[in-house]
Design an enzyme around this catalytic site. Structure first.
Site, PDB file in Angstrom:
ATOM      1  N   HIS A 248       3.182  -3.954   6.560  1.00 54.94           N
ATOM      2  CA  HIS A 248       2.987  -4.060   8.316  1.00 54.94           C
ATOM      3  C   HIS A 248       3.189  -3.290   9.442  1.00 54.94           C
ATOM      4  CE1 HIS A 248       1.104  -6.689  11.519  1.00 54.94           C
ATOM      5  NE2 HIS A 248       0.102  -5.647  10.864  1.00 54.94           N
TER       6      HIS A 248
ATOM      7  N   HIS B 244       1.797  -0.359  18.148  1.00 52.71           N
ATOM      8  CA  HIS B 244       1.032  -1.551  18.671  1.00 52.71           C
ATOM      9  C   HIS B 244      -0.246  -2.282  19.369  1.00 52.71           C
ATOM     10  CE1 HIS B 244      -1.438  -5.175  17.956  1.00 52.71           C
ATOM     11  NE2 HIS B 244      -1.695  -4.621  16.516  1.00 52.71           N
TER      12      HIS B 244
HETATM   13  O1  G3P Z   1      -3.351  -3.051   8.716  1.00 55.56           O
HETATM   14  C1  G3P Z   1      -3.811  -4.617   9.176  1.00 55.56           C
HETATM   15  C2  G3P Z   1      -3.310  -4.742  10.674  1.00 55.56           C
HETATM   16  O2  G3P Z   1      -2.641  -3.926  11.224  1.00 55.56           O
HETATM   17  C3  G3P Z   1      -4.473  -5.131  11.732  1.00 55.56           C
HETATM   18  O3  G3P Z   1      -3.765  -6.280  12.655  1.00 55.56           O
HETATM   19  O4  G3P Z   1      -2.599  -6.125  14.813  1.00 55.56           O
HETATM   20  O5  G3P Z   1      -1.404  -5.981  13.049  1.00 55.56           O
HETATM   21  O6  G3P Z   1      -2.728  -4.056  13.999  1.00 55.56           O
HETATM   22  P1  G3P Z   1      -2.812  -5.856  13.541  1.00 55.56           P
HETATM   23 MG    MG Z   2      -2.236  -2.129  12.998  1.00 52.74          MG
END
Ligand code: G3P
Ligand code: MG
Length: 255
Positions: A6, A48
């Site tokens: 992630h 992000h």
């Molecule tokens: O793909 C899972 C995750 O990335 C979704 O939430 O806010 O971390 O982009 P976020």
């Molecule tokens: Mg994400």
């Protein structure tokens, strides 16, 4: 289960940076998840938040900077000097690197708070330029972005991101032609997991940073775990004594 890093190996390295991506591959992850947005001069960048304040030493919105301006900021700010200064990567820089790496990529369109006109097209242009169409999937909280991507590249799988559980997830995905459901793993119920299985929809859950949740997702037959700690998740499937090393107080087992 597929282990998806992630924002790269974001539990140990600055998120969404080339270092975090390289370290995720070194740890042996199956897939890298990253977030894409557009600068003022339409460069696809990997970041992000819609603002740069949290993760860099700059302030303001991504969309208000050209890439030349944006790359001056330090994307390793959050780590108190532990890592050298590094720039927010462009998605093209990522593509050039990842094309020869043994991983797939989950590209999240960050279009649910601010809609970047043309982000899907520009991202796909780069995938075509570097022949990455068969090594990627798309995800987004903005399902309209995924419909756009499907129109442009029907063969690239899409996963709908949701925070609160979608009761009819299997039906919903199959009706729209989306292959995957990407729920908040802590909120995934057995009933929804079954609904997905009934409709042939794969589940990749986020953000799985504890072992109990990882075990539970395995029991629910999830296809993937999206985690900040790919090394630790991989270790769950490889627990031979003698391979344990300690990093920053967190147990990790090398592959
Ligand atoms: O793909 C899972 C995750 O990335 C979704 O939430 O806010 O971390 O982009 P976020
Ligand atoms: Mg994400």
């Amino acid at each position: 289960m597929k282990v998806v890093a992630h924002r790269g190996y974001s539990g140990r390295y600055p998120e969404n940076t080339m270092l975090a991506f390289q370290k995720a591959v070194e740890a042996g992850c199956d897939e890298i998840e990253l977030d894409v947005q557009l600068t003022k001069d339409d460069v696809v960048v990997v970041l992000h938040d819609e603002r740069i304040d949290r993760t860099t030493d700059g302030a303001g919105y991504v969309r208000d900077y050209t890439y030349e301006e944006l790359k001056q900021f330090n994307a390793a700010k959050c780590w108190d000097g532990r890592y050298d200064r590094m720039a927010i990567p462009t998605f093209e820089e990522y593509c050039i690197w990842v094309k020869d790496e043994p991983v797939t990529t989950n590209i999240e369109f960050k279009t649910s708070i601010y809609y970047y006109e043309g982000l899907e097209e520009k991202t796909i242009e780069l995938l075509r330029k570097y022949h990455l169409e068969e090594k990627v999937m798309f995800s987004s909280f903005n399902h309209v972005s995924l419909l756009k991507a499907k129109e442009l590249e029907p063969d690239i799988a899409c996963g709908i991101l949701v925070d609160d559980e979608l009761g009819n997830a299997g039906y919903y995905c199959s009706q729209y032609g989306f292959e995957c459901y990407h729920p908040n793993g802590a909120k995934l119920s057995g009933a929804v997991a079954e609904s997905c299985a009934r409709h042939g929809i794969k589940i990749n859950a986020w953000t799985i940073n504890d072992m109990a949740l990882l075990e539970r997702l395995g029991d629910l037959n999830c296809s993937g775990a999206i985690t900040n700690y790919p090394g630790i998740c991989l270790a769950a499937g490889n627990t031979e004594i003698g391979k344990i090393t300690l990093h920053t107080g967190k147990a990790e087992i090398s592959r």
